[in-house]
Scaffold this motif. Structure first.
Motif, PDB file in Angstrom:
ATOM      1  N   ASP A   1     -23.220  16.730   4.562  1.00 27.23           N
ATOM      2  CA  ASP A   1     -24.231  16.095   3.710  1.00 27.23           C
ATOM      3  C   ASP A   1     -25.323  15.414   4.531  1.00 27.23           C
ATOM      4  OD1 ASP A   1     -22.809  16.910   1.496  1.00 27.23           O
ATOM      5  OD2 ASP A   1     -21.839  14.967   1.154  1.00 27.23           O
ATOM      6  N   ALA A   2     -24.940  14.878   5.687  1.00 29.11           N
ATOM      7  CA  ALA A   2     -25.893  14.164   6.535  1.00 29.11           C
ATOM      8  C   ALA A   2     -26.639  15.091   7.493  1.00 29.11           C
ATOM      9  CB  ALA A   2     -25.159  13.081   7.334  1.00 29.11           C
ATOM     10  N   GLY A   3     -26.300  16.360   7.508  1.00 31.94           N
ATOM     11  CA  GLY A   3     -26.973  17.307   8.390  1.00 31.94           C
ATOM     12  C   GLY A   3     -26.569  17.189   9.844  1.00 31.94           C
ATOM     13  N   LEU A   4     -25.370  16.660  10.115  1.00 30.25           N
ATOM     14  CA  LEU A   4     -24.908  16.494  11.500  1.00 30.25           C
ATOM     15  C   LEU A   4     -24.348  17.800  12.045  1.00 30.25           C
ATOM     16  CD1 LEU A   4     -25.158  13.499  10.678  1.00 30.25           C
ATOM     17  CD2 LEU A   4     -23.074  13.058  12.003  1.00 30.25           C
ATOM     18  N   GLY A   5     -24.532  18.003  13.340  1.00 27.89           N
ATOM     19  CA  GLY A   5     -23.827  19.064  14.028  1.00 27.89           C
ATOM     20  C   GLY A   5     -22.384  18.653  14.260  1.00 27.89           C
ATOM     21  N   VAL A   6     -21.465  19.632  14.249  1.00 25.10           N
ATOM     22  CA  VAL A   6     -20.045  19.350  14.439  1.00 25.10           C
ATOM     23  C   VAL A   6     -19.459  20.327  15.452  1.00 25.10           C
ATOM     24  CG1 VAL A   6     -17.754  19.275  13.379  1.00 25.10           C
ATOM     25  CG2 VAL A   6     -19.747  18.397  12.118  1.00 25.10           C
ATOM     26  N   ILE A   7     -18.880  19.774  16.512  1.00 22.66           N
ATOM     27  CA  ILE A   7     -18.130  20.551  17.501  1.00 22.66           C
ATOM     28  C   ILE A   7     -16.650  20.298  17.255  1.00 22.66           C
ATOM     29  CG2 ILE A   7     -17.635  20.889  19.950  1.00 22.66           C
ATOM     30  CD1 ILE A   7     -20.466  19.824  20.528  1.00 22.66           C
ATOM     31  N   ALA A   8     -15.873  21.370  17.077  1.00 17.99           N
ATOM     32  CA  ALA A   8     -14.426  21.257  16.879  1.00 17.99           C
ATOM     33  C   ALA A   8     -13.718  21.411  18.214  1.00 17.99           C
ATOM     34  CB  ALA A   8     -13.940  22.318  15.905  1.00 17.99           C
ATOM     35  N   LYS A   9     -12.974  20.374  18.613  1.00 19.67           N
ATOM     36  CA  LYS A   9     -12.166  20.477  19.818  1.00 19.67           C
ATOM     37  C   LYS A   9     -10.712  20.746  19.430  1.00 19.67           C
ATOM     38  CE  LYS A   9     -11.400  15.471  20.274  1.00 19.67           C
ATOM     39  NZ  LYS A   9     -11.484  14.314  21.179  1.00 19.67           N
ATOM     40  N   ARG A  10      -9.912  21.151  20.397  1.00 20.25           N
ATOM     41  CA  ARG A  10      -8.501  21.496  20.206  1.00 20.25           C
ATOM     42  C   ARG A  10      -8.296  22.527  19.097  1.00 20.25           C
ATOM     43  NH1 ARG A  10      -6.675  15.162  19.956  1.00 20.25           N
ATOM     44  NH2 ARG A  10      -6.960  14.642  22.148  1.00 20.25           N
ATOM     45  N   PRO A  11      -9.133  23.554  19.002  1.00 21.54           N
ATOM     46  CA  PRO A  11      -9.021  24.487  17.875  1.00 21.54           C
ATOM     47  C   PRO A  11      -7.727  25.285  17.868  1.00 21.54           C
ATOM     48  CG  PRO A  11     -10.557  25.334  19.494  1.00 21.54           C
ATOM     49  CD  PRO A  11     -10.238  23.930  19.907  1.00 21.54           C
ATOM     50  N   ILE A  12      -7.104  25.465  19.016  1.00 25.10           N
ATOM     51  CA  ILE A  12      -5.833  26.194  19.027  1.00 25.10           C
ATOM     52  C   ILE A  12      -4.645  25.241  19.172  1.00 25.10           C
ATOM     53  CG2 ILE A  12      -6.867  28.339  19.839  1.00 25.10           C
ATOM     54  CD1 ILE A  12      -5.745  27.725  22.626  1.00 25.10           C
ATOM     55  N   ALA A  13      -4.855  23.982  18.793  1.00 23.00           N
ATOM     56  CA  ALA A  13      -3.772  22.995  18.714  1.00 23.00           C
ATOM     57  C   ALA A  13      -2.972  22.897  20.011  1.00 23.00           C
ATOM     58  CB  ALA A  13      -2.841  23.319  17.539  1.00 23.00           C
ATOM     59  N   ASN A  14      -3.703  22.940  21.125  1.00 19.20           N
ATOM     60  CA  ASN A  14      -3.082  22.844  22.454  1.00 19.20           C
ATOM     61  C   ASN A  14      -2.022  23.917  22.686  1.00 19.20           C
ATOM     62  OD1 ASN A  14      -4.655  20.535  22.832  1.00 19.20           O
ATOM     63  ND2 ASN A  14      -3.026  19.160  22.192  1.00 19.20           N
ATOM     64  N   ALA A  15      -2.140  25.039  21.948  1.00 19.35           N
ATOM     65  CA  ALA A  15      -1.183  26.158  22.062  1.00 19.35           C
ATOM     66  C   ALA A  15       0.257  25.660  21.984  1.00 19.35           C
ATOM     67  CB  ALA A  15      -1.419  26.942  23.352  1.00 19.35           C
ATOM     68  N   ALA A  16       0.508  24.737  21.048  1.00 19.53           N
ATOM     69  CA  ALA A  16       1.821  24.094  20.955  1.00 19.53           C
ATOM     70  C   ALA A  16       2.925  25.082  20.638  1.00 19.53           C
ATOM     71  CB  ALA A  16       1.773  22.993  19.898  1.00 19.53           C
ATOM     72  N   TRP A  17       2.596  26.204  20.010  1.00 17.97           N
ATOM     73  CA  TRP A  17       3.605  27.191  19.618  1.00 17.97           C
ATOM     74  C   TRP A  17       4.273  27.875  20.800  1.00 17.97           C
ATOM     75  CZ3 TRP A  17      -1.642  27.611  18.410  1.00 17.97           C
ATOM     76  CH2 TRP A  17      -2.366  28.438  19.258  1.00 17.97           C
ATOM     77  N   GLN A  18       3.683  27.750  21.988  1.00 19.81           N
ATOM     78  CA  GLN A  18       4.247  28.455  23.142  1.00 19.81           C
ATOM     79  C   GLN A  18       5.526  27.809  23.656  1.00 19.81           C
ATOM     80  OE1 GLN A  18       1.931  27.977  26.887  1.00 19.81           O
ATOM     81  NE2 GLN A  18       0.777  26.410  25.760  1.00 19.81           N
TER      82      GLN A  18
END
Length: 297
Positions: free
Chosen positions: A185-202
């Motif tokens: 709504d505010a027109g902010l840019g958004v960078i998503a970090k940790r998108p693969i959840a630190n590969a916790a499934w490994q």
């Protein structure tokens, strides 16, 4: 690679960005760092994200990418460890940016984040004023905040920032639910970090004391393995496509020091959003189990 307008900042970023933390590790060679970063740009990655605390990362970006300055959007973070200044002071902002420019061998930083400082620090007018001064002088283009939870919510609703960076993944949906709608709504840019959840499934067993421990625990509770398997997806694709195409996210940054992994991530990100039925299962699992989980700090 698909490019997106970065909110109303005037910048455009690739749907997949390069998190440059791992290339700052001195155990990795200069040749590897330079080859990996240039390979990323060659494949259409246009966002490179670093920080003062990422070892040799800023120096290596300067050494290997400064000659391509107009080919990528440069994101960094600071507020601490500036030579000649106390942490989280206006001097730390001013000197930290100047010193980062020297390390990076550039004339400006596109996006500069206050790096995970708590809310009481974030709200200090003198710090925000120092960022405003850096924008006015052309040293940075966008003042930003990187963090989670209440501090992130304040940053998004304060009107003082042009973008934010926060954790977004299948095991960390607090920001996606509570903050990203306000950012849009505010027109902010958004960078998503940790998108693969630190590969916790490994990890077959709880990685006690390691970075992935919280996400490993959450994935066990969410029990998304059957949904992923039914969709015919490997964990990395399942996680990356969820994060990169979460509404409000402009770029998802993945860190790696492995060129094969970099090129695989680029291919996976180009596969687009997850199917609607898969997203429905992921969201339902969060609704059932994740309501009390905050963003992982």
């Amino acid at each position: 690679m698909q490019q997106r307008d970065f909110g109303t900042t005037g910048l455009r970023v690739s749907v997949l960005g390069l998190g440059a933390g791992q290339i700052g590790d001195a155990r990795h060679s200069e040749d590897l760092a330079g080859t990996l970063m240039n390979r990323a740009l060659d494949h259409g990655v246009t966002l490179v994200d670093t920080a003062r605390g990422y070892g040799l990362s800023e120096q290596r970006i300067g050494r290997h990418l400064s000659w391509r300055r107009n080919d990528f959007i440069l994101s960094s973070k600071g507020g601490y460890d500036a030579e000649g200044a106390q942490d989280w002071t206006p001097a730390a902002i001013r000197l930290g940016i100047e010193q980062a420019l020297t390390r990076l061998r550039v004339d400006w930083i596109d996006i500069f984040h206050l790096h995970s400082c708590p809310l009481d620090v974030l709200r200090q007018d003198e710090l925000l004023g120092a960022l405003d001064d850096a924008v006015a002088s052309g040293l940075i283009r966008v003042a930003a905040y990187s963090g989670e939870n209440e501090a992130l919510h304040w940053a998004v609703t304060s009107g003082r920032f042009g973008s934010v960076e926060t954790s977004v993944n299948v095991a960390d949906q607090w920001s996606a639910r509570h903050v990203l709608p306000h950012a849009r709504d505010a027109g902010l840019g958004v960078i998503a970090k940790r998108p693969i959840a630190n590969a916790a499934w490994q990890y077959a067993r709880r990685p006690t004391g390691q970075y992935a421990e919280t996400y490993w625990e959450r994935l066990g509770v969410l029990d998304l393995g059957s949904v992923r398997h039914a969709a015919g997806l490997e964990w990395d694709e399942f996680a990356l496509r969820f994060a990169a195409y979460t509404p409000g996210v402009h770029s998802a940054i993945v860190g790696t020091a492995n060129i094969e992994n970099l090129e695989r991530n680029i291919r996976l990100a180009q596969n687009g959003p997850l199917p609607l039925d898969v997203l429905t299962h992921i969201h339902a699992a969060w609704d059932a189990h994740g309501q009390d989980w905050g963003g992982e700090v």
